[in-house]
Design a protein around this motif. Structure first.
Motif, short mmCIF file in Angstrom:
data_model
loop_
_atom_site.label_atom_id
_atom_site.label_comp_id
_atom_site.label_asym_id
_atom_site.label_seq_id
_atom_site.Cartn_x
_atom_site.Cartn_y
_atom_site.Cartn_z
N ALA A 249 0.84 -1.20 0.00
CA ALA A 249 0.00 0.00 0.00
C ALA A 249 0.88 1.24 0.00
O ALA A 249 2.05 1.19 0.40
N PRO A 250 0.35 2.38 -0.43
CA PRO A 250 1.11 3.62 -0.31
C PRO A 250 1.39 3.91 1.17
O PRO A 250 0.58 3.55 2.04
N PRO A 251 2.50 4.56 1.48
CA PRO A 251 2.82 4.83 2.89
C PRO A 251 1.71 5.55 3.63
O PRO A 251 1.47 5.30 4.82
N GLY A 252 0.98 6.42 2.94
CA GLY A 252 -0.08 7.16 3.60
C GLY A 252 -1.24 6.30 4.07
O GLY A 252 -2.07 6.75 4.88
N ALA A 253 -1.33 5.07 3.56
CA ALA A 253 -2.44 4.18 3.93
C ALA A 253 -2.12 3.30 5.14
O ALA A 253 -3.00 2.58 5.62
N LEU A 254 -0.89 3.36 5.63
CA LEU A 254 -0.50 2.43 6.70
C LEU A 254 -1.34 2.59 7.96
O LEU A 254 -1.64 1.60 8.63
#
Length: 332
Positions: free
Chosen positions: A235-240
């Motif tokens: 996932a994109p880092p912002g979704a963690l």
């Protein structure tokens, strides 16, 4: 006598090549743009004519729609205004290139972002001797020593197998890093389906269309928690740490980035499994590149400029900071 590289003028919004009347990686719309690679801090929409590799143009097409494309394959030499221009591999992401500019007997190489580590998703960096090397310095401090990529992937797989009731959620930049992590996993024998966040779908599909096999990928959205147990999710880092990740079965939160060398950054992102996998050079690779290229001058676009300036001074290489604005991504 004119100053070396006097025909190239740095501005905060990019590098202006005067005899070509063109800009390299401009951060604002320009009539003529030479683009090193597809990351959004280097490739922007709204330009007139855009010269880049076919892969970079395809990436820009996915992100920005149609544009006036001027594809340049690796090794091809074209003329823009009075300047001979060629693109050589930078090893950063698929289609990434160093831009070689030649004018009145001088050669200037703009590296864009680059790395020296092997990467199954893109062509490796090509050392190109020049008079002026215009380089990044994202990880331009001696503390940055990137470990072997294979060992980091092995750590990921070990954690996956050690806790089969959980999944491993890997934060990876949507362009380049995500696809690299997937191919590195395949190279270590992980053939199971890999699940992805919807934001990665278009670029993963494009990579496969451009000849980079990624194996079986499945969307994480819609999968049950039982399906995702013992699986890897990218996932994109912002979704963690957002609501999207709550659907996952007690995820081990990982992140693939050169910045994971700094423990405080990992803690700030609530990263349980930091993976030091970077698409940029570490300190040794930056300084080795300068030695191998052997330029008369080094110009530094962005990053940790002071340390690299000091290193150049110690090695009697003239260097300057360009102070360009808008480059560098915190998650790469």
């Amino acid at each position: 006598m004119a100053r070396l590289g006097s025909w190239i003028e740095p501005f905060p919004e990019g590098i202006y090549v005067k005899p070509a009347d063109a800009w390299v990686d401009p951060s604002q719309p320009k009539a003529k743009a030479l683009v090193t690679h597809g990351h959004a801090d280097h490739a922007r929409g709204g330009h007139g004519a855009v010269w880049a590799t076919p892969e970079t143009l395809a990436i820009m097409g996915v992100r920005y729609g149609e544009q006036q494309e001027r594809p340049v394959v690796y090794g091809e030499t074209i003329r823009v205004g009075e300047v001979e221009v060629s693109f050589v591999p930078a090893g950063h992401v698929l289609g990434s290139a160093q831009i070689v500019l030649e004018y009145k007997g001088e050669r200037v190489v703009v590296t864009g972002d680059y790395k020296r580590r092997p990467d199954p998703t893109c062509e490796p960096f090509v050392v190109t001797p020049c008079d002026v090397l215009i380089t990044e310095a994202t990880f331009g401090l001696p503390v940055f020593v990137h470990p072997d990529t294979g060992s980091e992937i092995d750590r990921l797989l070990h954690r996956l197998h050690a806790e089969p009731e959980r999944c491993v959620l890997v934060g990876a930049y949507a362009l380049g890093k995500a696809q690299r992590v997937i191919t590195e996993l395949r190279g270590r024998g992980h053939e199971a389906p890999i699940y992805y966040h919807g934001a990665l779908e278009r670029l993963c599909r494009l990579y496969e269309e451009l000849g980079v096999p990624l194996g079986e990928l499945r969307p994480a959205t819609g999968a049950t928690k039982d399906e995702l147990k013992g699986r890897i999710v990218i996932a994109p880092p912002g979704a963690l740490n957002d609501r999207w990740s709550r659907r996952l079965p007690d995820p081990v939160t990982a992140m693939a980035s050169g910045w994971m060398r700094i423990r405080q950054r990992a803690r700030q992102r609530n990263v349980e499994l930091p993976l030091v996998i970077s698409d940029h050079c570490d300190w040794e690779e930056l300084t080795r590149t300068i030695r191998e290229v052997a330029p008369r001058e080094v110009w530094i676009t962005h990053g940790r400029e002071d340390a690299l300036m000091h290193w150049c001074a110690l090695h009697q290489i003239k260097a300057r900071e360009l102070n360009l604005v808008g480059y560098e991504d915190e998650d790469d």
